[in-house]
Design an enzyme around this catalytic site. Sequence first.
Site, PDB file in Angstrom:
ATOM      1  N   LYS A   1      -2.680  -9.033  -7.007  1.00 34.20           N
ATOM      2  CA  LYS A   1      -3.770  -8.656  -5.856  1.00 34.20           C
ATOM      3  C   LYS A   1      -3.080  -7.378  -5.105  1.00 34.20           C
ATOM      4  O   LYS A   1      -1.907  -7.373  -4.294  1.00 34.20           O
ATOM      5  CB  LYS A   1      -3.444  -9.919  -5.086  1.00 34.20           C
ATOM      6  CG  LYS A   1      -4.471  -9.881  -3.733  1.00 34.20           C
ATOM      7  CD  LYS A   1      -3.924  -9.075  -2.565  1.00 34.20           C
ATOM      8  CE  LYS A   1      -4.943  -8.906  -1.427  1.00 34.20           C
ATOM      9  NZ  LYS A   1      -4.748  -8.002  -0.641  1.00 34.20           N
ATOM     10  N   PRO A   2      -3.703  -6.165  -5.523  1.00 35.19           N
ATOM     11  CA  PRO A   2      -3.273  -5.171  -4.944  1.00 35.19           C
ATOM     12  C   PRO A   2      -3.473  -4.979  -3.518  1.00 35.19           C
ATOM     13  O   PRO A   2      -4.629  -5.760  -2.826  1.00 35.19           O
ATOM     14  CB  PRO A   2      -3.810  -3.880  -5.518  1.00 35.19           C
ATOM     15  CG  PRO A   2      -4.993  -4.642  -6.081  1.00 35.19           C
ATOM     16  CD  PRO A   2      -4.673  -6.131  -6.350  1.00 35.19           C
TER      17      PRO A   2
ATOM     18  N   GLU B   1      10.556  -9.028  -1.882  1.00 34.84           N
ATOM     19  CA  GLU B   1      11.178  -7.608  -1.394  1.00 34.84           C
ATOM     20  C   GLU B   1      10.497  -7.182   0.039  1.00 34.84           C
ATOM     21  O   GLU B   1       9.554  -6.792  -0.183  1.00 34.84           O
ATOM     22  CB  GLU B   1      11.079  -6.550  -2.391  1.00 34.84           C
ATOM     23  CG  GLU B   1      11.955  -5.285  -1.999  1.00 34.84           C
ATOM     24  CD  GLU B   1      12.173  -4.142  -3.118  1.00 34.84           C
ATOM     25  OE1 GLU B   1      12.411  -2.964  -2.617  1.00 34.84           O
ATOM     26  OE2 GLU B   1      11.736  -4.407  -4.164  1.00 34.84           O
ATOM     27  N   LEU B   2      11.184  -7.533   0.997  1.00 31.38           N
ATOM     28  CA  LEU B   2      10.665  -7.322   2.470  1.00 31.38           C
ATOM     29  C   LEU B   2      11.220  -5.835   2.939  1.00 31.38           C
ATOM     30  O   LEU B   2      11.336  -4.922   2.465  1.00 31.38           O
ATOM     31  CB  LEU B   2      10.947  -8.605   3.003  1.00 31.38           C
ATOM     32  CG  LEU B   2      10.729  -9.763   2.254  1.00 31.38           C
ATOM     33  CD1 LEU B   2      11.071 -11.085   2.987  1.00 31.38           C
ATOM     34  CD2 LEU B   2       9.230  -9.828   1.882  1.00 31.38           C
TER      35      LEU B   2
ATOM     36  N   THR C   1       5.301 -11.264   6.689  1.00 33.14           N
ATOM     37  CA  THR C   1       4.140 -11.752   5.788  1.00 33.14           C
ATOM     38  C   THR C   1       5.019 -12.535   4.541  1.00 33.14           C
ATOM     39  O   THR C   1       4.555 -13.607   4.103  1.00 33.14           O
ATOM     40  CB  THR C   1       3.446 -10.745   5.019  1.00 33.14           C
ATOM     41  OG1 THR C   1       2.753 -10.126   6.103  1.00 33.14           O
ATOM     42  CG2 THR C   1       2.573 -11.198   4.028  1.00 33.14           C
TER      43      THR C   1
ATOM     44  N   GLU D   1      12.005  -2.578  12.034  1.00 30.24           N
ATOM     45  CA  GLU D   1      11.535  -1.588  11.312  1.00 30.24           C
ATOM     46  C   GLU D   1      10.253  -0.941  11.666  1.00 30.24           C
ATOM     47  O   GLU D   1       9.270  -1.746  11.879  1.00 30.24           O
ATOM     48  CB  GLU D   1      11.215  -2.550   9.936  1.00 30.24           C
ATOM     49  CG  GLU D   1      10.661  -1.399   8.561  1.00 30.24           C
ATOM     50  CD  GLU D   1      10.507  -2.142   7.483  1.00 30.24           C
ATOM     51  OE1 GLU D   1      10.466  -1.678   6.201  1.00 30.24           O
ATOM     52  OE2 GLU D   1       9.718  -3.489   7.532  1.00 30.24           O
TER      53      GLU D   1
ATOM     54  N   SER E   1       5.950  -6.886   4.219  1.00 34.04           N
ATOM     55  CA  SER E   1       6.672  -7.022   5.435  1.00 34.04           C
ATOM     56  C   SER E   1       7.238  -8.359   5.469  1.00 34.04           C
ATOM     57  O   SER E   1       7.079  -9.332   4.886  1.00 34.04           O
ATOM     58  CB  SER E   1       5.443  -7.012   6.513  1.00 34.04           C
ATOM     59  OG  SER E   1       4.829  -8.125   6.666  1.00 34.04           O
TER      60      SER E   1
ATOM     61  N   TRP F   1       0.923  -1.181   0.026  1.00 35.55           N
ATOM     62  CA  TRP F   1       0.053  -0.010   0.137  1.00 35.55           C
ATOM     63  C   TRP F   1       0.813   1.232   0.045  1.00 35.55           C
ATOM     64  O   TRP F   1       0.271   2.460  -0.255  1.00 35.55           O
ATOM     65  CB  TRP F   1      -0.989  -0.018   1.135  1.00 35.55           C
ATOM     66  CG  TRP F   1      -0.202  -0.200   2.550  1.00 35.55           C
ATOM     67  CD1 TRP F   1      -0.634  -1.473   3.133  1.00 35.55           C
ATOM     68  CD2 TRP F   1       0.331   0.311   3.454  1.00 35.55           C
ATOM     69  NE1 TRP F   1       0.141  -1.634   4.339  1.00 35.55           N
ATOM     70  CE2 TRP F   1       0.879  -0.320   4.573  1.00 35.55           C
ATOM     71  CE3 TRP F   1       0.885   1.632   3.310  1.00 35.55           C
ATOM     72  CZ2 TRP F   1       1.518   0.233   5.663  1.00 35.55           C
ATOM     73  CZ3 TRP F   1       1.953   1.987   4.344  1.00 35.55           C
ATOM     74  CH2 TRP F   1       2.118   1.482   5.278  1.00 35.55           C
TER      75      TRP F   1
ATOM     76  N   CYS G   1      10.450   0.984   2.236  1.00 38.38           N
ATOM     77  CA  CYS G   1      11.401  -0.061   2.644  1.00 38.38           C
ATOM     78  C   CYS G   1      12.774   0.222   2.761  1.00 38.38           C
ATOM     79  O   CYS G   1      13.637  -0.239   3.552  1.00 38.38           O
ATOM     80  CB  CYS G   1      10.917  -1.147   1.970  1.00 38.38           C
ATOM     81  SG  CYS G   1      11.253  -1.037  -0.086  1.00 38.38           S
TER      82      CYS G   1
END
Length: 473
Positions: free
Chosen positions: A178-179, A253-254, A235, A373, A232, A154, A287
């Site tokens: 899936k946005p 990409e976290l 997730t 984070e 995240s 988001w 991020c």
Amino acid sequence: MPTIHHWGMVIGGTDIAANQRPRLERHHPASGQLVASFAQGSEVDVNAAVAAAASAGDDPSWRDLTPAHRSDLIFEAARLLLAEKEDLAAIEAAETGKPLHQAVGEIEAGAQLWKYAAAVLRAQHGQFYPHLADNRAGLVWHDPVGVVALILPWNFPFIVAAERLPFILAAGCTVVAKPSEYASGSCLATAAILKRAGFPDGVYNVVTGLGPQVGAPLVDHPGVAMISFTGSTDTGRAVMAAASRTLKRVSLELGGKSPVVVFADADLDAAAAAVIHGFTHNGGQCCIATSRLLVQDTIAADFQARLRRDLASFIPVQAAANQPQWHKVVAFMDKGRSEGRTIVEGGPTNDGLTLRPAVFADLATDASVWRDEVFGPVLAMASFTDEADAIAQANDTIFGLAACVWSGDEARAMRVARRLKAGRLWINAPQDNFPELPVGGFGASGIGREAGLSGIATYCEVKSAVIRKQEKA
């Protein structure tokens, strides 16, 4: 007043009418005004979208396109994205809470990624080995991996999609996106643009909704060959574990807790401006935010004073994207006050979910604002003595997404940069990004994407063939 959009979903080239599904409402994070509503999808919709993507992938209208033809389609999409940048930016700004001018810049940058993908696709090639043996030759080429599930965050929904989607399409794959339920509009608007650009129906599908009802069945679906997830770290771990059940390829990409290292001989005014931008841009919801500041001990007090001075007139322009995130950041700020010394007092404003930036120092190495984070405008500060100390502290984290180095000695800056465990680095420079540069990640920051031809290959399977040279009778 922004235009209120009531979006449906896009499956197999068909708009699923908005009134056929329960709705998810989206309100502007600062004003609280209704700006959009989205269809709440289900596993049934996921199954239909994956079937549509698989069918499109097998259809000659997409499967048999030459790289040159796919390149033309991608470039046309880039042209249309730029032509509609104002409308796309208005959607993005209303749903994420970011300033309109920032959203316009992100649409422009995203369109450049589409152009770049179109350009490098024209250079795609295989390999030929003419003399493997006396009567053997060899060929190597890449085929699309299949249906790719593109799960978007988001905070930067359009730009994150642009870093991946054109390369996925360049590879010849098909997509089910899936946005985030907080910011689905630009993803859906892109579907309409791709249709107008000439992409066949079913190549790009969008299913909106919540993680348990849409994200989870998409990750588990046996018809999905690969998952591209941005979000995240927690997730991401769950996505990787779920993907292992069906042996899907995964690109992640976290999170990050990126360091910025400032030596005493740096341009301190420029460094201070970059530090502030690095942890407050997009409300700190980034991020690659450089939220751990390491300053050489001989200038630590002076640099703290610069931060206090420059942040005294700082006006927050972006709210936390949602209430759960706002509460999380406020809790981190409260914890920071108990864990260390407050350099700059931060906290809520009277403007919706907006937060003033906070800076903390004298923190223990296990302090939460130093190690975790935050995803908000919170900076943790420490000092170092020399290069070795700076490198050790910078690398003392489970993350490894990004890092910055500031020093008047370019040789030293390069030495330190080479030792830092980070996929993206900036040396005496703000956090600019360019399509040509790959993006990596260490540790819990996940697996980075590549740029150029290798970026396309990320979404391909490599194939090889041995050819026997037949003797003529």
